[in-house]
Design an enzyme around this catalytic site. Structure first.
Site, PDB file in Angstrom:
ATOM      1  N   TYR A  91     -34.403  73.827  36.990  1.00  0.00           N
ATOM      2  CA  TYR A  91     -35.459  73.880  37.998  1.00  0.00           C
ATOM      3  C   TYR A  91     -35.158  72.876  39.094  1.00  0.00           C
ATOM      4  O   TYR A  91     -34.692  71.768  38.826  1.00  0.00           O
ATOM      5  CB  TYR A  91     -36.817  73.536  37.354  1.00  0.00           C
ATOM      6  N   ALA A 122     -29.944  66.363  35.399  1.00  0.00           N
ATOM      7  CA  ALA A 122     -29.067  67.482  35.030  1.00  0.00           C
ATOM      8  C   ALA A 122     -27.788  67.434  35.862  1.00  0.00           C
ATOM      9  O   ALA A 122     -27.776  66.904  36.979  1.00  0.00           O
ATOM     10  CB  ALA A 122     -29.791  68.807  35.249  1.00  0.00           C
ATOM     11  N   GLY A 165     -24.491  70.059  36.978  1.00  0.00           N
ATOM     12  CA  GLY A 165     -23.855  71.372  36.978  1.00  0.00           C
ATOM     13  C   GLY A 165     -22.856  71.429  38.114  1.00  0.00           C
ATOM     14  O   GLY A 165     -23.208  71.144  39.261  1.00  0.00           O
ATOM     15  N   CYS A 184     -31.589  74.132  30.740  1.00  0.00           N
ATOM     16  CA  CYS A 184     -30.211  73.940  30.265  1.00  0.00           C
ATOM     17  C   CYS A 184     -30.022  74.476  28.849  1.00  0.00           C
ATOM     18  O   CYS A 184     -29.097  74.063  28.144  1.00  0.00           O
ATOM     19  CB  CYS A 184     -29.810  72.472  30.350  1.00  0.00           C
TER      20      CYS A 184
END
EC number: 2.3.1.181
Length: 231
Positions: A82, A156, A158, A187
């Site tokens: 998110y 997070a 990525g 995740c």
């Protein structure tokens, strides 16, 4: 750190809410220019309107509420995450050929950058061997079924690489609406929650976090210079 003689990384901060597709287009263009030697490396700091993104490993069942917010295929590694107001997203466009062409080492360096930034606010961030991202323990909460203290994700990671130039990057929860994570399995991790600096009792602003992020970025990746004009 970049090889000697490399230009400083350009540090770009966009005010207000940034359209997700516009951010993707900026990264696409900038990464191509970096790869061609026509532009310096860059970090783009943004705040998005509420949305979900799907990485290349996203599982359809992990999108719990598909109609809650727009959903974008990000093209990065990882699963669903998110983005929204109160969360600092840093898109990191670095040429690993000028540094160390090692994906694991790069992810570890990103984790280290976040952990060092959190330490500025007296928060202990931790790595997990089986989970990408940065986690904090919550000993004040009831222990889990196995007796261990709960832990929650605060940041997070990525990434994607093209010709060893990185796309995407990190997201650090400063003061987002944590209920918005309920529309996904963040995740792909079902057994742990999500937290933020404000949820931990740290009254930090995005500007406070930006200062810490830049200082700790330079200690991990080398000099960064603030963009003179809005990108």
């Amino acid at each position: 750190m970049a090889t000697p003689g490399s230009a400083p990384v350009e540090w770009i901060v966009r005010d207000g809410l940034c359209d997700y597709e516009a951010a993707l287009a900026f990264m696409d263009e900038r990464v191509a220019a970096i790869s061609a030697g026509a532009a310096s490396e860059a970090v783009l700091l943004v705040e998005h309107p509420p949305l979900y993104t799907a990485g290349t490993s996203a599982q359809p069942e992990d999108l719990v509420q598909p109609s809650r917010f727009p959903v974008f295929n990000a093209g990065r590694g990882g699963q669903y995450t998110y983005h929204g107001p109160g969360q600092r997203v840093a898109y990191v466009m670095l040429d690993l050929k000028r540094r160390r062409p090692d994906v694991r080492a790069f992810v570890a360096a990103l984790e280290g950058w976040i952990i060092d930034t959190l330490a500025t606010f007296q928060v202990k961030g931790e790595r997990r061997e089986d989970r990408v991202g940065v986690w904090v323990r919550r000993p004040e909460r009831a222990p889990g079924p196995d007796g261990t203290s709960p832990e929650e994700k605060i940041a997070a990671i990525g990434i994607r690489l093209r010709k060893w130039v990185s796309f995407h990057g990190i997201s650090l929860n400063v003061d987002p609406d944590l209920s918005h994570f309920e529309g996904i399995v963040p995740c792909g991790v079902k057994t742990h929650g999500v937290t933020s600096l404000v949820d931990l009792g740290i009254p930090a602003s995005l500007q406070d976090v930006d200062i810490a992020l830049k200082a700790r970025f330079e200690s991990v990746f080398g000099p960064a210079i603030r963009a003179k004009e809005p990108a």
